[in-house]
Motif scaffolding. Structure first.
Motif, PDB file in Angstrom:
ATOM      1  N   TRP A   1     -43.936 -20.000  -9.773  1.00 36.52           N
ATOM      2  CA  TRP A   1     -43.964 -18.652 -10.352  1.00 36.52           C
ATOM      3  C   TRP A   1     -45.324 -17.998 -10.100  1.00 36.52           C
ATOM      4  O   TRP A   1     -45.404 -16.837  -9.716  1.00 36.52           O
ATOM      5  CB  TRP A   1     -43.720 -18.698 -11.860  1.00 36.52           C
ATOM      6  CG  TRP A   1     -42.431 -19.324 -12.289  1.00 36.52           C
ATOM      7  CD1 TRP A   1     -41.291 -19.491 -11.549  1.00 36.52           C
ATOM      8  CD2 TRP A   1     -42.151 -19.888 -13.571  1.00 36.52           C
ATOM      9  NE1 TRP A   1     -40.326 -20.134 -12.278  1.00 36.52           N
ATOM     10  CE2 TRP A   1     -40.814 -20.381 -13.542  1.00 36.52           C
ATOM     11  CE3 TRP A   1     -42.879 -20.023 -14.756  1.00 36.52           C
ATOM     12  CZ2 TRP A   1     -40.222 -20.996 -14.648  1.00 36.52           C
ATOM     13  CZ3 TRP A   1     -42.287 -20.626 -15.854  1.00 36.52           C
ATOM     14  CH2 TRP A   1     -40.975 -21.107 -15.795  1.00 36.52           C
TER      15      TRP A   1
ATOM     16  N   SER B   1     -46.023 -16.935  -6.477  1.00 33.65           N
ATOM     17  CA  SER B   1     -45.119 -15.965  -5.857  1.00 33.65           C
ATOM     18  C   SER B   1     -45.664 -14.540  -5.885  1.00 33.65           C
ATOM     19  O   SER B   1     -45.011 -13.628  -5.384  1.00 33.65           O
ATOM     20  CB  SER B   1     -43.756 -16.006  -6.563  1.00 33.65           C
ATOM     21  OG  SER B   1     -43.865 -15.573  -7.908  1.00 33.65           O
TER      22      SER B   1
ATOM     23  N   GLY C   1     -47.731 -11.164  -8.007  1.00 29.21           N
ATOM     24  CA  GLY C   1     -47.468 -10.390  -9.215  1.00 29.21           C
ATOM     25  C   GLY C   1     -48.251 -10.927 -10.396  1.00 29.21           C
ATOM     26  O   GLY C   1     -48.727 -12.058 -10.391  1.00 29.21           O
TER      27      GLY C   1
ATOM     28  N   ASP D   1     -39.153 -10.309 -13.629  1.00 23.21           N
ATOM     29  CA  ASP D   1     -39.048 -10.338 -12.169  1.00 23.21           C
ATOM     30  C   ASP D   1     -39.125 -11.757 -11.614  1.00 23.21           C
ATOM     31  O   ASP D   1     -39.211 -11.957 -10.415  1.00 23.21           O
ATOM     32  CB  ASP D   1     -40.091  -9.432 -11.500  1.00 23.21           C
ATOM     33  CG  ASP D   1     -41.512  -9.936 -11.657  1.00 23.21           C
ATOM     34  OD1 ASP D   1     -41.722 -10.886 -12.427  1.00 23.21           O
ATOM     35  OD2 ASP D   1     -42.403  -9.367 -11.004  1.00 23.21           O
ATOM     36  N   VAL D   2     -39.059 -12.747 -12.508  1.00 23.03           N
ATOM     37  CA  VAL D   2     -38.885 -14.146 -12.126  1.00 23.03           C
ATOM     38  C   VAL D   2     -37.780 -14.716 -13.001  1.00 23.03           C
ATOM     39  O   VAL D   2     -37.766 -14.489 -14.213  1.00 23.03           O
ATOM     40  CB  VAL D   2     -40.186 -14.962 -12.306  1.00 23.03           C
ATOM     41  CG1 VAL D   2     -39.905 -16.455 -12.129  1.00 23.03           C
ATOM     42  CG2 VAL D   2     -41.247 -14.515 -11.317  1.00 23.03           C
TER      43      VAL D   2
ATOM     44  N   ARG E   1     -33.997  -6.994  -9.070  1.00 22.82           N
ATOM     45  CA  ARG E   1     -34.420  -7.694  -7.861  1.00 22.82           C
ATOM     46  C   ARG E   1     -35.640  -8.567  -8.173  1.00 22.82           C
ATOM     47  O   ARG E   1     -36.777  -8.164  -7.936  1.00 22.82           O
ATOM     48  CB  ARG E   1     -34.741  -6.694  -6.754  1.00 22.82           C
ATOM     49  CG  ARG E   1     -33.497  -5.956  -6.263  1.00 22.82           C
ATOM     50  CD  ARG E   1     -33.806  -4.964  -5.165  1.00 22.82           C
ATOM     51  NE  ARG E   1     -32.576  -4.400  -4.612  1.00 22.82           N
ATOM     52  CZ  ARG E   1     -31.894  -3.401  -5.168  1.00 22.82           C
ATOM     53  NH1 ARG E   1     -32.320  -2.862  -6.303  1.00 22.82           N
ATOM     54  NH2 ARG E   1     -30.780  -2.951  -4.610  1.00 22.82           N
ATOM     55  N   PRO E   2     -35.408  -9.765  -8.739  1.00 24.59           N
ATOM     56  CA  PRO E   2     -36.532 -10.648  -9.045  1.00 24.59           C
ATOM     57  C   PRO E   2     -37.246 -11.080  -7.770  1.00 24.59           C
ATOM     58  O   PRO E   2     -36.629 -11.189  -6.705  1.00 24.59           O
ATOM     59  CB  PRO E   2     -35.877 -11.838  -9.747  1.00 24.59           C
ATOM     60  CG  PRO E   2     -34.448 -11.799  -9.317  1.00 24.59           C
ATOM     61  CD  PRO E   2     -34.109 -10.363  -9.102  1.00 24.59           C
ATOM     62  N   ARG E   3     -38.535 -11.295  -7.883  1.00 20.07           N
ATOM     63  CA  ARG E   3     -39.287 -11.730  -6.710  1.00 20.07           C
ATOM     64  C   ARG E   3     -39.064 -13.213  -6.409  1.00 20.07           C
ATOM     65  O   ARG E   3     -39.303 -13.679  -5.294  1.00 20.07           O
ATOM     66  CB  ARG E   3     -40.783 -11.459  -6.905  1.00 20.07           C
ATOM     67  CG  ARG E   3     -41.490 -12.316  -7.922  1.00 20.07           C
ATOM     68  CD  ARG E   3     -42.996 -12.006  -7.940  1.00 20.07           C
ATOM     69  NE  ARG E   3     -43.729 -12.927  -8.786  1.00 20.07           N
ATOM     70  CZ  ARG E   3     -44.014 -12.737 -10.065  1.00 20.07           C
ATOM     71  NH1 ARG E   3     -43.607 -11.605 -10.648  1.00 20.07           N
ATOM     72  NH2 ARG E   3     -44.686 -13.627 -10.771  1.00 20.07           N
ATOM     73  N   LEU E   4     -38.586 -13.955  -7.427  1.00 21.75           N
ATOM     74  CA  LEU E   4     -38.374 -15.394  -7.230  1.00 21.75           C
ATOM     75  C   LEU E   4     -37.323 -15.892  -8.212  1.00 21.75           C
ATOM     76  O   LEU E   4     -37.256 -15.442  -9.356  1.00 21.75           O
ATOM     77  CB  LEU E   4     -39.681 -16.159  -7.461  1.00 21.75           C
ATOM     78  CG  LEU E   4     -39.629 -17.680  -7.235  1.00 21.75           C
ATOM     79  CD1 LEU E   4     -39.412 -17.996  -5.756  1.00 21.75           C
ATOM     80  CD2 LEU E   4     -40.911 -18.349  -7.733  1.00 21.75           C
TER      81      LEU E   4
ATOM     82  N   ASN F   1     -33.258 -18.697  -0.155  1.00 19.79           N
ATOM     83  CA  ASN F   1     -34.622 -18.450  -0.623  1.00 19.79           C
ATOM     84  C   ASN F   1     -34.820 -18.742  -2.109  1.00 19.79           C
ATOM     85  O   ASN F   1     -35.767 -18.245  -2.721  1.00 19.79           O
ATOM     86  CB  ASN F   1     -35.059 -17.020  -0.297  1.00 19.79           C
ATOM     87  CG  ASN F   1     -35.413 -16.884   1.176  1.00 19.79           C
ATOM     88  OD1 ASN F   1     -34.625 -17.246   2.039  1.00 19.79           O
ATOM     89  ND2 ASN F   1     -36.569 -16.352   1.476  1.00 19.79           N
TER      90      ASN F   1
ATOM     91  N   PRO G   1     -40.637 -14.467  -0.244  1.00 19.34           N
ATOM     92  CA  PRO G   1     -39.994 -13.606  -1.249  1.00 19.34           C
ATOM     93  C   PRO G   1     -38.491 -13.846  -1.260  1.00 19.34           C
ATOM     94  O   PRO G   1     -37.894 -14.205  -0.234  1.00 19.34           O
ATOM     95  CB  PRO G   1     -40.332 -12.192  -0.770  1.00 19.34           C
ATOM     96  CG  PRO G   1     -41.504 -12.355   0.146  1.00 19.34           C
ATOM     97  CD  PRO G   1     -41.349 -13.700   0.780  1.00 19.34           C
TER      98      PRO G   1
END
Length: 408
Positions: free
Chosen positions: A147, A150, A152, A214-215, A238-241, A265, A397
């Motif tokens: 986390w 990634s 942010g 966003d995670v 749209r979470p980044r991870l 991913n 990403p």
């Protein structure tokens, strides 16, 4: 356990066929929903059976992917085959059933691929059963590493957890994931647990959007994670991870089109790969050799439990060889408890575990990325917690679907 039952069980074992070499019983899923996850254990048994002939006799029974089948398998292995030790691997219902049946029978049991807190605190105290695995806190620490890597600055994490054992144990205030993640400074948003299989997860999407998530972290099945990803995309989340354990530690099912794989991913825990710097104590086999042999023999992509499955037999062989008397259950159990062994899954040490009867396995961080040999391959992206393991890729990403992995 009263004296009458103990004596009856002793007589039952004595009535089982005698063998010049100790019998190792194996409870493995060959039918039902866990059959694919039984493949690594079945393969390890096929490979090692001829190599151990004359030292050990290996006998398997099908768990049928359920608790009832697992208990029946243990009874047959002990009462019919005269097993001196019973081995099993994974299964939220199967593994506890095997351990419980071995406790009732008074026969040593060795298991793996089940977070150790769930195994240790989730049932009766153990006398005959031993286990090796990572912990829920280890998963949280590994995921927190990812986390934070990634990008942010937001420290709010959405929890896609079911209402079953996986979700219940993840959200406990002690012995697990939640306190470890909070100790790293992350705020976890946990809507009500969902029922598997999930028909819709729009409530989770709404809660995550409102909290600014966003995670996302999860222990979902591949199918349920796919439901979430589709609904999140449709609703503009749209979470980044995404980090996901459990079934997402395994590759997509054979034949799944790359564009439809829920693994795309997604980051996950890594406990064994062909690149791990270990060797088998039985025959010197390396992880790379084991994975290559599995793919050549089965035509399928290697699975992480393959290393744990091989290690089960290594530890069983060691315990039976070092027991004062391998025909006496107490002697075999004492040997298990005294085991400290370098295996194809790393050092397994029951003399210094977090609790009695427990040995631990280290975790690295990985991600499913587009592969060269397979549609998706597990790339080690963070190896800091495993000495000697090389990271073979960068964390991508979640939306980077057109990149190819450099790892294998």
């Amino acid at each position: 356990m009263d004296g009458t039952n103990t004596e009856q069980k002793r007589l039952t074992r004595a009535a089982a066929p005698a063998s010049a070499v100790p019998t190792v019983g194996v409870v493995v899923a060959r039918t039902g929903r866990l059959a694919r996850l039984g493949d690594p254990l079945a393969y390890a048994m096929d490979v090692l059976g001829p190599k151990l002939r004359g030292r050990l006799r290996l006998v398997a029974r099908d768990s049928r992917s359920g608790a009832g089948g697992a208990r029946q398998a243990v009874r047959e292995l002990v009462e019919v085959e005269g097993a001196r030790i019973v081995l099993t691997l994974a299964g939220t219902e199967v593994l506890p059933a095997v351990a419980g049946a071995c406790e009732e029978a008074g026969v040593p049991c060795l298991s793996s691929a089940f977070p150790w807190q769930v195994y240790y605190y989730g049932g009766r105290r153990r006398r005959w059963t031993y286990h090796f695995c990572w912990g829920l806190d280890d998963i949280a620490e590994t995921f927190a590493d990812l986390w934070e890597a990634s990008g942010g600055t937001e420290r709010t994490v959405g929890c896609l957890w079911n209402d079953g054992p996986q979700g219940s144990w993840s959200r406990r205030d002690t012995h697990g994931f939640l306190p470890a993640a909070r100790a790293r400074g992350h705020r976890l948003v946990d809507p009500a647990g969902y029922r598997e299989p999930a028909a819709a997860l729009d409530g989770h999407v709404t809660a995550f959007r409102e909290a600014g998530v966003d995670v996302v972290t999860s222990a979902a099945t591949g199918a349920d994670l796919g439901v979430f990803r589709r609904e999140a995309t449709a609703r503009g989340l749209r979470p980044r991870l995404i980090t996901c354990s459990r079934w997402l530690a395994y590759p997509p099912a054979p034949g799944t089109p790359a564009g439809q794989a829920p693994q795309a991913n997604v980051a996950t825990l890594v406990y064994w790969t062909p690149g791990h710097p270990y060797r088998s104590s039985l025959d010197g086999t390396t992880p790379a050799e084991l994975a290559e042999g599995y793919e050549r023999a089965t035509g399928d992509q290697w699975l992480q439990p393959l290393g744990l499955a091989y290690a089960l037999f290594e530890v069983a062989a060691h315990a039976l060889a070092t027991a004062t008397d391998p025909t006496v259950p107490e002697s075999v159990a004492a040997a298990l408890g005294a085991t400290r062994l370098e295996t194809i899954a790393g050092l397994l040490d029951w003399t210094s575990g977090p609790e009695p009867h427990i040995a631990t396995v280290r975790l690295a961080g990985g991600q499913w990325q587009r592969g060269r040999t397979h549609p998706y391959e597990l790339v080690v992206v963070d190896s800091r917690r495993v000495e000697g393991l090389r990271a073979d890729g960068e964390l991508l990403p979640l939306g980077a679907t057109d990149q190819m992995s450099t790892g294998g």
